[in-house]
Design a protein around this motif. Structure first.
Motif, PDB file in Angstrom:
ATOM      1  N   LEU A 129      -5.319 -16.182  -6.220  1.00  0.00           N
ATOM      2  CA  LEU A 129      -6.575 -16.187  -5.716  1.00  0.00           C
ATOM      3  C   LEU A 129      -6.738 -15.376  -4.402  1.00  0.00           C
ATOM      4  O   LEU A 129      -7.794 -14.722  -4.298  1.00  0.00           O
ATOM      5  CB  LEU A 129      -7.278 -17.597  -5.636  1.00  0.00           C
ATOM      6  CG  LEU A 129      -7.140 -18.431  -7.086  1.00  0.00           C
ATOM      7  CD1 LEU A 129      -7.803 -19.714  -6.959  1.00  0.00           C
ATOM      8  CD2 LEU A 129      -8.044 -17.479  -7.996  1.00  0.00           C
ATOM      9  N   ASN A 130      -5.860 -15.729  -3.473  1.00  0.00           N
ATOM     10  CA  ASN A 130      -5.794 -15.052  -2.159  1.00  0.00           C
ATOM     11  C   ASN A 130      -5.880 -13.489  -2.520  1.00  0.00           C
ATOM     12  O   ASN A 130      -6.534 -12.714  -1.841  1.00  0.00           O
ATOM     13  CB  ASN A 130      -4.935 -15.529  -1.336  1.00  0.00           C
ATOM     14  CG  ASN A 130      -5.104 -16.997  -0.589  1.00  0.00           C
ATOM     15  OD1 ASN A 130      -6.174 -17.082  -0.467  1.00  0.00           O
ATOM     16  ND2 ASN A 130      -4.157 -17.343  -0.205  1.00  0.00           N
ATOM     17  N   ASN A 131      -5.049 -12.945  -3.118  1.00  0.00           N
ATOM     18  CA  ASN A 131      -4.916 -11.494  -3.482  1.00  0.00           C
ATOM     19  C   ASN A 131      -5.811 -10.917  -4.025  1.00  0.00           C
ATOM     20  O   ASN A 131      -6.634  -9.868  -3.524  1.00  0.00           O
ATOM     21  CB  ASN A 131      -3.641 -11.421  -4.356  1.00  0.00           C
ATOM     22  CG  ASN A 131      -2.261 -11.429  -3.464  1.00  0.00           C
ATOM     23  OD1 ASN A 131      -2.213 -11.480  -2.447  1.00  0.00           O
ATOM     24  ND2 ASN A 131      -1.350 -11.504  -4.334  1.00  0.00           N
ATOM     25  N   ILE A 132      -6.586 -11.455  -5.099  1.00  0.00           N
ATOM     26  CA  ILE A 132      -7.777 -10.795  -5.820  1.00  0.00           C
ATOM     27  C   ILE A 132      -9.156 -10.910  -4.891  1.00  0.00           C
ATOM     28  O   ILE A 132      -9.566 -10.177  -4.830  1.00  0.00           O
ATOM     29  CB  ILE A 132      -7.955 -11.617  -7.219  1.00  0.00           C
ATOM     30  CG1 ILE A 132      -8.394 -12.965  -6.991  1.00  0.00           C
ATOM     31  CG2 ILE A 132      -7.042 -11.366  -8.030  1.00  0.00           C
ATOM     32  CD1 ILE A 132      -8.889 -13.629  -8.320  1.00  0.00           C
ATOM     33  N   LYS A 133      -9.096 -12.007  -4.061  1.00  0.00           N
ATOM     34  CA  LYS A 133     -10.412 -12.226  -3.136  1.00  0.00           C
ATOM     35  C   LYS A 133     -10.000 -11.025  -2.031  1.00  0.00           C
ATOM     36  O   LYS A 133     -11.216 -10.392  -1.745  1.00  0.00           O
ATOM     37  CB  LYS A 133     -10.245 -13.499  -2.523  1.00  0.00           C
ATOM     38  CG  LYS A 133     -11.207 -14.127  -1.396  1.00  0.00           C
ATOM     39  CD  LYS A 133     -11.391 -15.282  -1.162  1.00  0.00           C
ATOM     40  CE  LYS A 133     -11.777 -15.497   0.108  1.00  0.00           C
ATOM     41  NZ  LYS A 133     -11.110 -16.315   1.088  1.00  0.00           N
ATOM     42  N   THR A 153     -13.145  -8.854  -9.130  1.00  0.00           N
ATOM     43  CA  THR A 153     -13.695  -9.908 -10.096  1.00  0.00           C
ATOM     44  C   THR A 153     -13.109  -9.955 -11.338  1.00  0.00           C
ATOM     45  O   THR A 153     -13.455 -10.705 -12.131  1.00  0.00           O
ATOM     46  CB  THR A 153     -15.068  -9.486 -10.074  1.00  0.00           C
ATOM     47  OG1 THR A 153     -15.652  -8.309 -10.682  1.00  0.00           O
ATOM     48  CG2 THR A 153     -15.830  -9.779  -8.761  1.00  0.00           C
ATOM     49  N   GLN A 154     -12.322  -8.909 -11.725  1.00  0.00           N
ATOM     50  CA  GLN A 154     -11.590  -9.017 -12.880  1.00  0.00           C
ATOM     51  C   GLN A 154     -10.073  -8.212 -13.067  1.00  0.00           C
ATOM     52  O   GLN A 154     -10.260  -7.066 -12.532  1.00  0.00           O
ATOM     53  CB  GLN A 154     -12.224  -8.367 -14.073  1.00  0.00           C
ATOM     54  CG  GLN A 154     -11.513  -8.595 -15.494  1.00  0.00           C
ATOM     55  CD  GLN A 154     -12.532  -8.085 -16.738  1.00  0.00           C
ATOM     56  OE1 GLN A 154     -13.853  -8.074 -16.516  1.00  0.00           O
ATOM     57  NE2 GLN A 154     -11.838  -7.622 -17.687  1.00  0.00           N
ATOM     58  N   THR A 155      -9.175  -8.808 -13.330  1.00  0.00           N
ATOM     59  CA  THR A 155      -7.943  -7.752 -13.519  1.00  0.00           C
ATOM     60  C   THR A 155      -7.777  -7.605 -15.055  1.00  0.00           C
ATOM     61  O   THR A 155      -7.957  -8.507 -15.660  1.00  0.00           O
ATOM     62  CB  THR A 155      -6.721  -8.583 -12.838  1.00  0.00           C
ATOM     63  OG1 THR A 155      -6.540  -9.840 -13.577  1.00  0.00           O
ATOM     64  CG2 THR A 155      -6.862  -9.060 -11.409  1.00  0.00           C
ATOM     65  N   SER A 156      -7.167  -6.698 -15.270  1.00  0.00           N
ATOM     66  CA  SER A 156      -6.820  -6.284 -16.701  1.00  0.00           C
ATOM     67  C   SER A 156      -5.481  -5.332 -16.399  1.00  0.00           C
ATOM     68  O   SER A 156      -5.678  -4.175 -16.005  1.00  0.00           O
ATOM     69  CB  SER A 156      -8.105  -5.363 -17.162  1.00  0.00           C
ATOM     70  OG  SER A 156      -7.780  -4.928 -18.665  1.00  0.00           O
TER      71      SER A 156
END
Length: 312
Positions: A207-211, A216-219
């Protein structure tokens, strides 16, 4: 007339990191959504219909809210979505005796109950207006309700399904044969106050990395033209599958799949397809549809309470 009820989860996706940082409250955003939804909101999409002999027609399908009633306890909305689109059929030409393609305007109606704070919408379908189409249309109408020149919101709406463990997902992937492709999509989970406190306290890596990246979406997509197909046990692939379990220590893979935070799709070398979207949906049956919207809302409210007690 009996109807089958489906349940879908509504997830705020666009502003979720502001919720994580406590710059906005999820509940207040949902209250704003409750206020903004109205019968003037409309969504139109272009679609194609293939009829006999391979002929393809392009047409518009238009969706809008109708017969909305807003309830306070709990804060919820009962109403309908109208789908207006052409209906294609064959007719015998009286002069030639041959079939000719005809088209008339058609309206399909789905009733729904939306518990705003619980982020769950209950609905039933029609033959020409299925649950996937409903979820897409409902999400687009929510987005248009909350978007303006200054700010755009995005909501993801997905069918609630029975959860799957990571081990079970791996088993199902291996069961369809040698894999040509594997796709894994993850969106950040919506957070109530309790889960938000755990996010703040634990500050976990994913969560820290995507924040940090405002993601808002990884694919991620793996493909293989090798005759042996993808090796699911290889570290590069296994790490991505394991991320389903590592979104947050308080969020199991089962709950992530059930709430629509994760979707896994695959195709084998032989063309067999797999998706977690095909996992058994959570649904219920009414032997007789309630005679008015308020009764329908009350029945759906009780169904949601029972569902939450059973699965969450």
């Amino acid at each position: 007339m009996s109807v089958t009820l489906y349940f879908s989860k509504v997830n705020l996706n666009s502003h979720i990191f502001k919720v994580y940082d406590k710059k906005i409250k999820l509940e207040e955003t949902l209250d704003k959504l409750y206020t903004k939804i109205n019968e003037k909101v409309e969504y139109t999409r272009e679609d194609m219909k293939t009829v006999e002999y391979g002929e393809t027609y392009t047409y518009d399908a238009t969706y809008n809210f109708n017969f909305l009633e807003k309830l306070d306890f709990p804060r919820s909305i009962v109403g309908s979505i109208f789908k207006k689109s052409p209906l294609f059929f064959n007719e015998v030409d009286s002069n030639t005796g041959k079939l000719r393609k005809m088209m008339v305007d058609n309206t399909e109606v789905i009733e729904f109950y939306f518990d705003v704070h619980k982020e769950i919408v209950v609905f039933y379908t029609t033959n020409r207006f299925g649950f996937q189409e409903f979820n897409h249309a409902f999400g687009e109408l929510l987005n248009r309700s909350m978007s303006n020149a200054e700010e755009n919101y995005y909501f993801d709406v997905s069918l609630l399904k029975e959860g799957l463990s990571v081990d079970r997902i791996k088993e199902q992937l291996k069961s369809i044969g040698k894999l040509h492709s594997l796709k894994i999509e993850i969106i950040p989970p919506n957070a109530d106050d309790e889960f938000l406190d755990k996010i703040q306290k634990n500050g976990e890596k994913y969560l820290n990395n995507i924040k940090a990246g405002n993601v808002t979406q990884t694919s991620i997509l793996f493909t293989s033209r090798n005759d042996e197909g993808l090796n699911l046990d290889a570290e590069i692939i296994n790490e991505e599958i394991e991320k389903i379990e590592d979104i947050h220590s308080e969020l199991s893979a089962e709950l992530a799949i059930r709430n629509g935070y994760v979707k896994v799709e695959a195709e084998s070398k032989e063309g067999r397809k797999y998706t977690t979207n095909d996992n058994r949906s959570i649904k219920d049956k009414l032997e007789e549809k309630p005679s008015n919207p308020i009764l329908f809302a009350e029945v759906c409210r009780k169904k949601i309470e029972s569902l939450l007690n059973m699965f969450f």
